[in-house]
Design a protein around this motif. Structure first.
Motif, short mmCIF file in Angstrom:
data_model
loop_
_atom_site.label_atom_id
_atom_site.label_comp_id
_atom_site.label_asym_id
_atom_site.label_seq_id
_atom_site.Cartn_x
_atom_site.Cartn_y
_atom_site.Cartn_z
N MET A 1 29.76 52.00 4.15
CA MET A 1 29.09 51.21 5.13
C MET A 1 28.97 49.79 4.59
O MET A 1 28.55 49.58 3.47
N LYS A 2 29.33 48.82 5.38
CA LYS A 2 29.27 47.42 4.96
C LYS A 2 27.85 46.87 5.15
O LYS A 2 27.15 47.24 6.07
N THR A 3 27.47 46.01 4.21
CA THR A 3 26.20 45.32 4.38
C THR A 3 26.48 44.00 5.06
O THR A 3 27.42 43.28 4.70
N GLU A 4 25.69 43.68 6.04
CA GLU A 4 25.88 42.44 6.77
C GLU A 4 24.97 41.37 6.19
O GLU A 4 23.78 41.60 6.02
N ARG A 5 25.52 40.24 5.91
CA ARG A 5 24.74 39.11 5.41
C ARG A 5 24.67 38.05 6.49
O ARG A 5 25.64 37.84 7.22
N PRO A 6 23.54 37.38 6.58
CA PRO A 6 23.43 36.34 7.60
C PRO A 6 24.33 35.16 7.25
O PRO A 6 24.59 34.86 6.09
N ILE A 7 24.82 34.51 8.27
CA ILE A 7 25.66 33.34 8.08
C ILE A 7 24.75 32.15 7.79
O ILE A 7 23.86 31.83 8.57
N VAL A 8 24.97 31.52 6.64
CA VAL A 8 24.13 30.41 6.22
C VAL A 8 25.01 29.18 6.03
O VAL A 8 26.03 29.24 5.34
N SER A 9 24.60 28.09 6.62
CA SER A 9 25.36 26.86 6.45
C SER A 9 24.79 26.07 5.27
O SER A 9 23.66 26.28 4.84
N ASP A 10 25.58 25.13 4.76
CA ASP A 10 25.15 24.32 3.63
C ASP A 10 24.05 23.34 4.02
O ASP A 10 23.33 22.83 3.16
N GLU A 11 23.91 23.06 5.29
CA GLU A 11 22.89 22.11 5.72
C GLU A 11 21.48 22.68 5.59
O GLU A 11 20.51 21.95 5.55
N GLU A 12 21.36 23.99 5.54
CA GLU A 12 20.05 24.60 5.43
C GLU A 12 19.50 24.54 4.01
O GLU A 12 18.31 24.66 3.80
N HIS A 13 20.36 24.39 3.03
CA HIS A 13 19.93 24.38 1.64
C HIS A 13 19.93 22.95 1.14
O HIS A 13 20.98 22.34 0.95
N VAL A 14 18.73 22.41 0.94
CA VAL A 14 18.60 21.04 0.48
C VAL A 14 17.71 21.04 -0.74
O VAL A 14 16.65 21.67 -0.76
N VAL A 15 18.12 20.34 -1.78
CA VAL A 15 17.34 20.23 -2.99
C VAL A 15 16.48 18.97 -2.88
O VAL A 15 16.99 17.88 -2.66
N LEU A 16 15.17 19.14 -2.99
CA LEU A 16 14.26 18.02 -2.91
C LEU A 16 13.77 17.69 -4.30
O LEU A 16 13.41 18.58 -5.07
N LYS A 17 13.72 16.43 -4.62
CA LYS A 17 13.19 16.00 -5.91
C LYS A 17 11.75 15.57 -5.70
O LYS A 17 11.46 14.71 -4.89
N PHE A 18 10.85 16.21 -6.43
CA PHE A 18 9.44 15.86 -6.34
C PHE A 18 9.10 14.90 -7.45
O PHE A 18 9.59 14.99 -8.56
N ARG A 19 8.25 13.95 -7.14
CA ARG A 19 7.84 12.97 -8.13
C ARG A 19 6.33 12.83 -8.07
O ARG A 19 5.72 13.13 -7.04
N PRO A 20 5.72 12.37 -9.15
CA PRO A 20 4.27 12.18 -9.13
C PRO A 20 3.88 11.16 -8.07
O PRO A 20 4.63 10.25 -7.76
N ARG A 21 2.68 11.30 -7.53
CA ARG A 21 2.23 10.38 -6.49
C ARG A 21 2.00 8.98 -7.03
O ARG A 21 2.03 8.03 -6.27
N THR A 22 1.74 8.84 -8.31
CA THR A 22 1.42 7.53 -8.86
C THR A 22 2.64 6.65 -8.99
O THR A 22 2.52 5.43 -8.96
N SER A 23 3.81 7.22 -9.15
CA SER A 23 4.99 6.38 -9.34
C SER A 23 5.59 6.02 -7.99
O SER A 23 5.70 6.83 -7.09
N ALA A 24 6.00 4.78 -7.86
CA ALA A 24 6.59 4.31 -6.61
C ALA A 24 8.07 4.67 -6.53
O ALA A 24 8.62 4.82 -5.45
#
Length: 117
Positions: free
Chosen positions: A1-24
């Motif tokens: 029996m095959k397992t079905e995986r959802p189709i995921v596009s590259d636009e859904e995965h975004v890497v966000l860079k977090f920075r401290p609030r004090t630095s501009a």
């Protein structure tokens, strides 16, 4: 029996860079190595602080009112706890009496004797 995986596009995965609030500006990279292949990021609006959610205060903070409310809440909690403990003890005492009666004993009820003088 095959397992079905959802189709995921590259636009859904975004890497966000977090920075401290004090630095501009985000901190500079320490190494000069080429960055790894990262999916192109969509233009994101600038991060706003929480000032847009603040409400203007028309009157001063009422410290006394808050303390009275805290004392009232504490008294209510203590009363509720005391009632709960009393109820638990009463139920346990009734259960002991009921068990005694169901065993067929006749001396189950507690009789308080007051001295007569």
């Amino acid at each position: 029996m095959k397992t079905e995986r959802p189709i995921v596009s590259d636009e859904e995965h975004v890497v966000l860079k977090f920075r401290p609030r004090t630095s501009a500006h985000p901190p500079a990279r320490r190494d000069n190595a080429a960055p790894a292949k990262v999916a192109p990021m969509k233009a994101q609006p600038a991060a706003n602080d929480l000032s847009r959610y603040e409400q203007p205060r028309d009157e001063a903070d009422e410290f006394r009112h808050r303390m009275l409310a805290n004392v009232a809440a504490f008294a209510f909690t203590v009363a509720l706890t005391a009632i709960g403990i009393w109820l638990a003890v009463s139920i346990a005492d009734l259960r002991k009496t009921q068990d005694c009666v169901l065993m067929g004993r006749r001396d189950c009820a507690r009789i308080s004797v007051t001295p007569q003088g």
